[in-house]
Design an enzyme around this catalytic site. Structure first.
Site, mmCIF file in Angstrom:
data_model
loop_
_atom_site.group_PDB
_atom_site.id
_atom_site.type_symbol
_atom_site.label_atom_id
_atom_site.label_comp_id
_atom_site.label_asym_id
_atom_site.label_seq_id
_atom_site.Cartn_x
_atom_site.Cartn_y
_atom_site.Cartn_z
ATOM 1 N N HIS A 277 24.463 28.326 80.238
ATOM 2 C CA HIS A 277 25.358 27.437 80.994
ATOM 3 C C HIS A 277 26.235 28.261 81.939
ATOM 4 C CE1 HIS A 277 28.461 24.240 81.572
ATOM 5 N NE2 HIS A 277 29.273 25.292 81.580
ATOM 6 N N GLU A 278 26.844 29.326 81.427
ATOM 7 C CA GLU A 278 27.711 30.155 82.261
ATOM 8 C C GLU A 278 26.924 30.809 83.394
ATOM 9 O OE1 GLU A 278 30.877 30.178 82.131
ATOM 10 O OE2 GLU A 278 31.019 28.979 80.315
ATOM 11 N N HIS A 281 26.419 28.627 86.453
ATOM 12 C CA HIS A 281 27.488 28.638 87.462
ATOM 13 C C HIS A 281 27.225 29.715 88.510
ATOM 14 C CE1 HIS A 281 30.014 25.661 85.642
ATOM 15 N NE2 HIS A 281 30.142 26.333 84.506
#
Length: 420
Positions: A277-278, A281
């Site tokens: 998820h990170e 970004h």
């Protein structure tokens, strides 16, 4: 006149509290019938006591959020209304002819008063988190962090206010534009030093001890073309039971960081979902979108602040004890206006943030194709933070920079994995 205005402000404040209490403690946070009994239903993964506590804690915490914001505004207003700001300015002027020294003295008095006045609400918030076993932090540790906050903010504000009021006095009509220009390098400077100078003041950071997990995380980073060499963990267990992971900093000082609570409570596959998820970004270039958004909002905010301050001082300067925008005594008005503008703009900034977070969730699913781990990870995040799965609309607008857990779990449920 001052007493009348003070009375009106107090009445408005209590009306806000009454409305928010009614809204938060009587609102419907139940799930749509379609999702009852599914993985998004907290009744399927929380026991009865956890369900009760999550509802109670979320309601009180959300009420405190709105109460604290409005209280900040009324504090700034009263500091102006009762002439305390002008007193602080006179004291500062008597200490030195140097403007930066005057700014430091004024800010110390203003910051100290604000700290003392808001301390009861801060302590209530700390005690609430402690009583619901979210916080594990001792009172002395909490006070230490509060004092670090005080001095870090004080140091930054001395620089900001000194430059700001120098610009106001040099260019009364265009100060806001020059302040915006100078805010850009300052913003990047703070992003660069945050991981290596400021964050270590609060916690200890060290390379991830689990080297096998670090290898797996760096493999994901390599797949995403992310130039990462190390993963860091931070000792948060002595302060909280909540879970978190994030990427911070820019350039050579950028870091992938995992809280030790996350490492202790989540399985390896669940941690990899968070890391993917990170990385989403980074791949989606959200940092650049965030910077662009910051520049646009700061430009608009400073322009509006300048116009509003000039208008307010022209009409109500006598009542607020402000003789001119270039005087340090106008600072509480600047802080009041900017705080209210930030609050008013938060639904927009949160909306953009929620979209980016949803995109990062989607990227994690595309990278790992692991629906089960994503769902159990979201469920554990809900349990550890006693979060509402389906919060009231105003709470979502003003508080949620991430999609609600209901939305995140539904998104994973609806994702169709690709056969490899």
């Amino acid at each position: 006149m001052a007493r009348k205005w003070a009375g009106t402000a107090i009445v408005i404040y209590f009306l806000i509290l009454v409305f928010m209490y009614w809204y938060l403690f009587n609102g419907d946070t139940s799930l749509p019938e379609k999702w009852v009994g599914t993985a998004a239903d907290p009744a399927t993964f929380l026991n009865a006591r956890e369900l009760m506590l999550s509802e109670q804690y979320s309601q009180i915490r959300n009420f405190m959020f709105f109460a604290y914001n409005a209280f900040d505004w009324i504090v700034y207003f009263f500091i102006l209304l009762f002439g305390l700001s002008r007193v602080f300015e006179r004291v500062a002027a008597s200490q030195s002819k140097w403007r930066i020294v005057q700014a430091a003295v004024y800010l110390f008095l203003l910051s100290l008063l604000s700290y003392v006045v808001t301390f009861p609400l801060s302590y209530i918030s700390y005690n609430l988190s402690k009583s619901y076993h979210i916080s594990t932090q001792t009172f002395s540790s909490w006070m230490k962090d509060g004092l670090i906050d005080f001095w870090v903010n004080f140091g930054q504000m001395v620089i900001i206010v000194s430059v700001l009021y120098w610009l106001i006095n040099k260019s009364p009509k265009k100060w806001w534009f020059h302040a915006w220009i100078l805010s850009i390098p300052f913003f990047f400077f703070m992003m660069f030093i945050q991981p290596v100078v400021i964050d270590p003041l609060y916690n200890d950071f060290y390379p991830l001890k689990n080297k096998e997990l670090e290898t797996e995380i760096l493999k994901l980073a390599s797949q995403a073309d992310i130039p990462a060499e190390h993963v860091y963990e931070v000792n948060m267990a002595e302060k909280t039971n909540a879970l978190n992971a994030y990427v911070t900093g820019i350039g050579a000082n950028s870091r992938i960081v995992l809280w030790d609570t996350t490492l202790n409570r989540l399985k390896e596959k669940e941690i990899l979902v968070i890391m993917a998820h990170e990385m989403g970004h980074y791949v989606e270039k959200h940092i650049y979108i965030g910077i662009a958004g910051y520049l646009i909002l700061t430009f608009a905010g400073l322009w509006l602040t300048a116009r509003l301050m000039n208008s307010i001082i022209t009409r109500y300067g006598k009542v607020l004890k402000i003789t001119g925008i270039g005087n340090l005594s106008s600072l509480p008005l600047f802080l009041l206006v900017t705080a209210m503008l930030l609050f008013a703009s938060s639904p927009l900034s949160n909306f953009v943030s929620r979209y980016q977070e949803a995109r990062a969730d989607q990227y994690a699913m595309e990278m790992l194709q692991d629906k089960d781990s994503a769902i159990t990870m979201f469920q554990e995040l809900t349990r550890s933070g006693l979060s509402q799965v389906n919060p009231p609309l105003l709470v979502k607008w003003f508080r949620y920079s991430h999609p609600t857990m209901l939305e995140r779990i539904i998104s994973v449920e609806n994702y169709h994995t690709v056969e490899k």
